[in-house]
Scaffold this motif. Structure first.
Motif, mmCIF file in Angstrom:
data_model
loop_
_atom_site.group_PDB
_atom_site.id
_atom_site.type_symbol
_atom_site.label_atom_id
_atom_site.label_comp_id
_atom_site.label_asym_id
_atom_site.label_seq_id
_atom_site.Cartn_x
_atom_site.Cartn_y
_atom_site.Cartn_z
ATOM 1 N N ILE A 95 15.138 52.395 59.476
ATOM 2 C CA ILE A 95 15.225 53.836 59.302
ATOM 3 C C ILE A 95 13.841 54.375 58.973
ATOM 4 C CG2 ILE A 95 16.284 55.726 58.016
ATOM 5 C CD1 ILE A 95 18.340 53.986 59.481
ATOM 6 N N ILE A 96 13.414 55.386 59.693
ATOM 7 C CA ILE A 96 12.241 56.157 59.298
ATOM 8 C C ILE A 96 12.766 57.334 58.486
ATOM 9 C CG2 ILE A 96 10.292 57.563 60.080
ATOM 10 C CD1 ILE A 96 10.203 55.807 62.586
ATOM 11 N N ALA A 97 12.408 57.381 57.201
ATOM 12 C CA ALA A 97 12.948 58.365 56.262
ATOM 13 C C ALA A 97 11.878 59.414 55.951
ATOM 14 C CB ALA A 97 13.410 57.666 54.989
ATOM 15 N N LEU A 98 12.201 60.671 56.203
ATOM 16 C CA LEU A 98 11.229 61.750 56.091
ATOM 17 C C LEU A 98 11.483 62.610 54.859
ATOM 18 C CD1 LEU A 98 11.201 62.887 59.838
ATOM 19 C CD2 LEU A 98 9.726 61.185 58.713
ATOM 20 N N HIS A 99 10.533 62.597 53.937
ATOM 21 C CA HIS A 99 10.645 63.367 52.702
ATOM 22 C C HIS A 99 10.666 64.870 52.966
ATOM 23 C CE1 HIS A 99 6.427 64.617 52.892
ATOM 24 N NE2 HIS A 99 6.106 63.359 53.200
ATOM 25 N N GLY A 100 11.152 65.599 51.980
ATOM 26 C CA GLY A 100 11.178 67.051 52.066
ATOM 27 C C GLY A 100 9.887 67.682 51.612
ATOM 28 N N CYS A 101 9.917 68.993 51.386
ATOM 29 C CA CYS A 101 8.684 69.738 51.080
ATOM 30 C C CYS A 101 8.107 69.388 49.720
ATOM 31 C CB CYS A 101 8.926 71.242 51.189
ATOM 32 S SG CYS A 101 10.007 71.932 49.912
ATOM 33 N N ALA B 296 29.041 59.064 53.423
ATOM 34 C CA ALA B 296 29.989 58.227 54.158
ATOM 35 C C ALA B 296 29.872 58.454 55.660
ATOM 36 C CB ALA B 296 31.415 58.515 53.688
ATOM 37 N N LYS B 297 29.732 59.708 56.052
ATOM 38 C CA LYS B 297 29.624 60.017 57.475
ATOM 39 C C LYS B 297 28.310 59.493 58.052
ATOM 40 C CE LYS B 297 31.209 63.950 59.073
ATOM 41 N NZ LYS B 297 32.433 63.524 59.773
ATOM 42 N N VAL B 298 27.229 59.625 57.290
ATOM 43 C CA VAL B 298 25.921 59.164 57.772
ATOM 44 C C VAL B 298 25.899 57.646 57.873
ATOM 45 C CG1 VAL B 298 23.479 58.960 57.140
ATOM 46 C CG2 VAL B 298 24.624 61.182 57.009
ATOM 47 N N ARG B 299 26.455 56.960 56.896
ATOM 48 C CA ARG B 299 26.478 55.497 56.943
ATOM 49 C C ARG B 299 27.274 55.010 58.148
ATOM 50 N NH1 ARG B 299 27.970 53.297 51.048
ATOM 51 N NH2 ARG B 299 27.222 51.313 51.924
ATOM 52 N N ALA B 300 28.416 55.654 58.404
ATOM 53 C CA ALA B 300 29.240 55.267 59.548
ATOM 54 C C ALA B 300 28.507 55.546 60.863
ATOM 55 C CB ALA B 300 30.570 56.024 59.508
ATOM 56 N N PHE B 301 27.839 56.680 60.934
ATOM 57 C CA PHE B 301 27.085 57.046 62.138
ATOM 58 C C PHE B 301 25.962 56.050 62.402
ATOM 59 C CE2 PHE B 301 23.571 59.855 63.883
ATOM 60 C CZ PHE B 301 24.063 59.895 65.179
ATOM 61 N N LEU B 302 25.216 55.686 61.374
ATOM 62 C CA LEU B 302 24.129 54.726 61.543
ATOM 63 C C LEU B 302 24.670 53.346 61.915
ATOM 64 C CD1 LEU B 302 21.798 55.750 58.574
ATOM 65 C CD2 LEU B 302 21.481 56.257 61.011
ATOM 66 N N ASN B 303 25.782 52.942 61.302
ATOM 67 C CA ASN B 303 26.401 51.666 61.672
ATOM 68 C C ASN B 303 26.777 51.648 63.148
ATOM 69 O OD1 ASN B 303 26.327 49.981 59.421
ATOM 70 N ND2 ASN B 303 28.156 50.880 58.527
ATOM 71 N N GLU B 304 27.331 52.745 63.600
ATOM 72 C CA GLU B 304 27.730 52.826 65.005
ATOM 73 C C GLU B 304 26.514 52.742 65.929
ATOM 74 O OE1 GLU B 304 30.259 55.865 67.857
ATOM 75 O OE2 GLU B 304 28.858 56.672 66.387
ATOM 76 N N ARG B 305 25.474 53.482 65.622
ATOM 77 C CA ARG B 305 24.317 53.581 66.508
ATOM 78 C C ARG B 305 23.390 52.358 66.418
ATOM 79 N NH1 ARG B 305 24.742 55.723 70.646
ATOM 80 N NH2 ARG B 305 22.478 55.844 70.800
ATOM 81 N N LEU B 306 23.275 51.769 65.234
ATOM 82 C CA LEU B 306 22.322 50.672 65.041
ATOM 83 C C LEU B 306 22.961 49.294 65.058
ATOM 84 C CD1 LEU B 306 19.971 52.135 62.272
ATOM 85 C CD2 LEU B 306 19.678 52.187 64.756
ATOM 86 N N ARG B 307 24.266 49.228 64.793
ATOM 87 C CA ARG B 307 24.947 47.936 64.719
ATOM 88 C C ARG B 307 26.109 47.820 65.692
ATOM 89 N NH1 ARG B 307 23.323 45.249 60.189
ATOM 90 N NH2 ARG B 307 22.380 46.450 58.514
ATOM 91 N N GLY B 308 26.463 48.900 66.353
ATOM 92 C CA GLY B 308 27.565 48.868 67.291
ATOM 93 C C GLY B 308 28.918 48.769 66.625
ATOM 94 N N ILE B 309 28.983 49.176 65.342
ATOM 95 C CA ILE B 309 30.247 49.146 64.609
ATOM 96 C C ILE B 309 30.972 50.462 64.824
ATOM 97 C CG2 ILE B 309 31.302 48.951 62.324
ATOM 98 C CD1 ILE B 309 28.848 47.311 61.479
ATOM 99 N N ASP B 310 32.152 50.415 65.395
ATOM 100 C CA ASP B 310 32.912 51.619 65.683
ATOM 101 C C ASP B 310 33.633 52.079 64.431
ATOM 102 O OD1 ASP B 310 34.146 53.717 66.890
ATOM 103 O OD2 ASP B 310 35.621 52.525 68.002
#
Length: 328
Positions: free
Chosen positions: A79-85, A309-323
């Motif tokens: 993950i490339i994590a981008l800080h805020g202002c 929860a939604k972000v973790r599931a989305f990243l799992n799907e996109r990066l690990r192929g977990i549906d």
């Protein structure tokens, strides 16, 4: 009723060659990351695509965190994590080199899920600590400029043997969320050139933007196209980066069949996913829905847990192929 491309949830709350790696291995205490989650925390630097006045690539300082345990075959998804202002580091006296608490908590979650995390520092690399208190138009470190740092970060990670170069996602908060939207715009000339050149680094697998400013992308119309599946999470009460432009962007992308979805959290302000703290009124912020009148910032624990929860599931799907249906 939720509009197409947008979900409104109910949540209540009270108020390689690119690398220039230093020899210094940061202690986990300094980085403020629990040792249970990180094997190593290292200061690194890489060249941005952005150039200085002399035509030289700007060196972006960054912090790279690797999960505990052996490197998996093919490398860690990242993950490339981008800080805020407000920047990447703590504002507490004596802790200026510690990762900000809110970023440390987010890094802990990502590390715990097995992702390497790279925090590029777009501000100190250019001699600033924060840009929250600078009027729009006076700030030269814009999200559009930061998109070039993001491309440099992607090239850097893809050149490492311990990173899965084809499984890298982008997550940004506020100013960093706006930078994420700029970095995935494949209608942008420099992004397209980076993505489409012969032998190019694989592009991002996903992008997540927490409470970004969506106005620039919305006004761009057909000149903005997300090159990867993208999720935007924003509070309905956000008076710093308002939800309305993001909702409209979600509708426009849905009409075009683009893989972008927006989730809006009721009773939630800017920074609703902060790990703790009450909603506060910041009068030192000159921008927002009502310029010069301040903005509200603070946590909504219920919305935070839903979004995480939604972000973790989305990243799992996109990066690990977990549906996981939560990803949708």
């Amino acid at each position: 009723m939720p509009m197409s491309g947008t979900t409104i949830l109910t949540a209540r709350s009270r108020c390689h060659a690119y690398a220039c790696v230093s020899a210094v291995l940061l202690t986990l205490v300094v980085a403020h990351i629990p040792a249970a989650f990180a094997r190593s925390v290292t200061r690194v630097s890489f060249p941005s695509i952005n150039r200085d006045d002399n035509g030289s690539a700007i060196a972006i300082q960054a912090m790279l965190l690797l999960p505990d345990g052996p490197t998996p075959a093919g490398g860690f998804p990242a993950i490339i994590a981008l800080h805020g202002c407000s920047g990447m580091y703590s504002v507490a006296k004596g802790r200026e080199d510690h990762l900000a608490d809110r970023l440390a908590v987010r890094a802990e979650m990502l590390l715990g899920d097995g992702y390497a995390v790279l925090f590029p520092d777009s501000f100190r690399s250019r001699g600033r600590n924060e840009v929250c208190t600078i009027k729009r138009g006076d700030n030269t470190i814009t999200p559009t400029r930061r998109r070039l740092d993001v491309l440099g970060a992607l090239a850097y990670l893809a050149g490492r043997d311990d990173i899965a170069r084809d499984r890298i996602a982008l997550v940004g908060w506020s100013h960093g969320g706006s930078a994420a939207l700029a970095a995935i715009n494949i209608r942008d000339r420099e992004v397209a050139a980076f993505r489409d050149k012969p032998g190019a680094t694989p592009f991002f697998r996903a992008a997540v933007a927490y409470y970004p400013g969506c106005g620039v992308s919305l006004r761009a119309g057909d000149r903005w196209e997300p090159g990867v599946p993208t999720r935007i999470h924003i509070g309905a009460l956000d008076d710093w980066t308002p939800a309305k432009p993001c909702i409209e962007l979600g509708e426009a992308m849905a009409a075009r069949g683009e893989p972008l979805k927006v989730t809006v959290y009721p009773d939630s302000h800017h920074g609703f996913d902060a790990p703790n703290g009450d909603v506060v009124y910041r009068t030192d912020v000159p921008n927002g829905v009502n310029p010069g009148q301040g903005v509200h910032v603070g946590a909504n624990p219920a919305a935070r847990e839903m979004a995480n929860a939604k972000v973790r599931a989305f990243l799992n799907e996109r990066l690990r192929g977990i549906d996981d249906s939560k990803a949708h």
